[in-house]
Scaffold this active site. Sequence first.
Site, short mmCIF file in Angstrom:
data_model
loop_
_atom_site.label_atom_id
_atom_site.label_comp_id
_atom_site.label_asym_id
_atom_site.label_seq_id
_atom_site.Cartn_x
_atom_site.Cartn_y
_atom_site.Cartn_z
N TYR A 142 0.87 -1.35 -0.06
CA TYR A 142 -0.09 0.02 -0.03
C TYR A 142 0.98 1.21 0.11
O TYR A 142 1.79 1.24 1.13
CB TYR A 142 -0.87 0.12 1.33
CG TYR A 142 -1.67 1.30 1.06
CD1 TYR A 142 -2.92 1.14 0.28
CD2 TYR A 142 -1.60 2.36 1.64
CE1 TYR A 142 -3.58 2.45 0.23
CE2 TYR A 142 -2.34 3.76 1.68
CZ TYR A 142 -3.47 3.47 1.02
OH TYR A 142 -4.42 4.66 0.74
N GLN A 184 -10.29 0.60 1.73
CA GLN A 184 -10.87 -0.31 0.80
C GLN A 184 -9.77 -1.06 0.00
O GLN A 184 -10.08 -1.92 -0.49
CB GLN A 184 -12.03 0.36 -0.29
CG GLN A 184 -11.13 1.87 -1.06
CD GLN A 184 -11.05 3.15 -0.25
OE1 GLN A 184 -11.31 3.10 1.10
NE2 GLN A 184 -10.99 4.24 -0.96
N ASN A 239 -2.82 6.34 6.57
CA ASN A 239 -3.59 7.01 7.76
C ASN A 239 -4.37 6.20 8.78
O ASN A 239 -4.23 5.03 8.62
CB ASN A 239 -4.70 8.11 7.12
CG ASN A 239 -5.71 7.49 6.32
OD1 ASN A 239 -5.97 6.20 6.42
ND2 ASN A 239 -6.43 8.05 5.38
N SER A 271 4.46 8.61 12.49
CA SER A 271 5.68 8.76 12.43
C SER A 271 6.31 9.55 13.68
O SER A 271 5.67 10.36 14.07
CB SER A 271 6.09 9.50 11.22
OG SER A 271 7.66 9.32 10.96
N GLN A 325 10.28 15.03 10.55
CA GLN A 325 9.17 13.98 11.00
C GLN A 325 8.02 14.88 11.22
O GLN A 325 7.01 14.33 11.13
CB GLN A 325 9.83 13.01 12.30
CG GLN A 325 10.86 12.25 11.84
CD GLN A 325 10.45 11.28 10.72
OE1 GLN A 325 9.61 10.58 11.03
NE2 GLN A 325 10.90 11.48 9.65
N HIS A 361 5.29 14.97 8.61
CA HIS A 361 4.63 14.07 8.18
C HIS A 361 2.92 14.05 8.30
O HIS A 361 2.46 13.68 7.57
CB HIS A 361 5.02 12.72 8.71
CG HIS A 361 6.02 12.06 7.97
ND1 HIS A 361 5.98 11.61 6.84
CD2 HIS A 361 7.51 11.58 8.35
CE1 HIS A 361 7.18 10.99 6.39
NE2 HIS A 361 8.13 11.22 7.20
N GLU A 370 10.87 5.18 16.60
CA GLU A 370 10.67 4.74 15.31
C GLU A 370 12.21 5.15 14.66
O GLU A 370 12.87 4.34 14.19
CB GLU A 370 9.73 5.40 14.55
CG GLU A 370 9.98 5.14 12.86
CD GLU A 370 8.85 5.81 11.92
OE1 GLU A 370 8.73 5.35 11.02
OE2 GLU A 370 8.31 6.86 12.56
N HIS A 371 12.53 6.26 14.81
CA HIS A 371 13.84 6.85 14.43
C HIS A 371 14.75 7.29 15.72
O HIS A 371 14.07 8.14 16.43
CB HIS A 371 13.71 8.03 13.51
CG HIS A 371 13.15 7.65 12.37
ND1 HIS A 371 11.60 7.96 12.21
CD2 HIS A 371 13.23 6.93 11.13
CE1 HIS A 371 11.19 7.52 10.75
NE2 HIS A 371 12.27 6.74 10.42
N ASP A 426 15.44 7.63 5.12
CA ASP A 426 13.86 7.33 4.46
C ASP A 426 14.07 7.40 3.02
O ASP A 426 13.17 6.78 2.51
CB ASP A 426 13.49 8.97 4.65
CG ASP A 426 12.58 8.93 5.96
OD1 ASP A 426 12.56 8.04 6.59
OD2 ASP A 426 12.11 10.20 6.24
N GLU A 481 4.91 -37.42 28.78
CA GLU A 481 3.92 -36.66 28.42
C GLU A 481 2.60 -37.29 28.13
O GLU A 481 1.51 -36.65 27.92
CB GLU A 481 4.10 -35.68 27.20
CG GLU A 481 5.41 -34.64 27.56
CD GLU A 481 5.49 -33.57 26.36
OE1 GLU A 481 6.09 -32.81 26.62
OE2 GLU A 481 5.09 -33.92 25.28
N HIS A 527 3.20 -40.99 19.96
CA HIS A 527 4.55 -40.41 19.43
C HIS A 527 5.55 -41.34 19.61
O HIS A 527 6.54 -41.56 18.95
CB HIS A 527 4.89 -38.79 20.57
CG HIS A 527 3.79 -37.94 19.82
ND1 HIS A 527 2.47 -37.97 19.85
CD2 HIS A 527 4.34 -36.88 19.63
CE1 HIS A 527 1.92 -36.70 19.34
NE2 HIS A 527 3.06 -36.01 19.08
#
Length: 430
Positions: A124, A186, A209, A233, A255, A258, A322-323, A356, A410, A415
């Site tokens: 995406y 969607q 988003n 971000s 950042q 964003h 994140e960074h 980036d 067990e 087995h």
Amino acid sequence: MKLERYPKKEKWSELTKRPVIKREKLTEIVAGIFDRVKNNGDQALIDFAKKFDSAEITDIKVSEEEVEAAENLITEEMKTAIQEAKKNITTFHASQIPGIEKIETTKAVICWRENRAIEKVGIYIPGGTAPLFSTVLMLAIPAQLAGCKEIILCTPPDKNGNVNSAILYTAKLCGVTKIFKTGGAQAIAAMTFGTESIPNVYKIFGPGNQYVVAAKEYAQNYNVAIDMPAGPSEVLVIADEKAVPEFCAADLLSQAEHGSDSQVIFLSTDEKILDETLLETQKQLEALPRNEMAAESLKNSYFILLNSIDEALEFSNLYAPEHLIVAVNNFEKYIPQIQNAGSVFLGNYSCESAGDYASGTNHTLPTNGFAKNYSGVSLDSFVKKITFQNLSEQGLKNLGKTIEVMAEAEGLFAHKNAVSIRLKEQNERI
């Protein structure tokens, strides 16, 4: 911008909280979108394109002609930049391809592990105010290196029903197999269920988003994997007296621009650097084209004065950014202390923008504190790892008794019998 000078550790948990995203009815909205896509396929996507993107489209698939035309709309300078970034990202990710190492765990018992590509993956790519063609590089390159057979890309069209030319050019360059004009929740639903045009996929990658993020989480209910949990971000900068305030401010704003829900944190052990960075941030903010969103982001951001780099790293590990930018002298000695971060940038000249776009590392990273338990995207994200074992007759004889004892303990006698029946056959032959 909120300023804190030497906050007590009891307050740190409050300072490391992210802005709360209002998610009332979000899941309900996403579920409704998924139902419409599941039931109405392509037509639902065409209807949503008109509703959310103001785009009149009749065919959601991007044609070969559109892809070819896009190449002529990209400047040679842009093509060169994209190709240079592709080279570096490919070099870094190709180094992650493992060899096969067979291990003899017990005499005549051989075990090993092999990678297998996830056959169908979905990417995406957000459009809108910032069409992220760089994310095409970050996701399609490792997918191609891993050997994924189908790489499906979904991205929203503009009001004229077109896809950004840089996205199309980069997608072709990186081996994307099919491109579709659909965005938002969607698009995630379409890759989850499949439509008349869009194949269903086994794993979905990419930022978006809050609706896209919620849709990716929802898709997991239908046995579709995702790259990682995601949020807005963020960057955390650690600076000592050797840091350059202009550089630090630029990284913080890179950042903050964003989106209004992004967050930036500035930690310093030097009061002069802290104050100068505050002033420089405000100065650079006023000159930014996207300064409204960045200004909103800064309202949720902190500038914090701490006693030492050790303390700053302790705070950073709690925040799990994140960074992480470590703009300090002798940064090498602090590397072992870094426990929780998506991607780390060392020294005054390692700007976050390098990661980036073009240094080679991946920019699809865990946010919202998930760097405590998730890695960023890598070649591993596009493969499954399958274990193999081969026991010869002697191997089973060597290991059989151990298996029998454990299985019986067990209470799993079938087995045990799977071993015993083979050992008995060996003994009868002898």
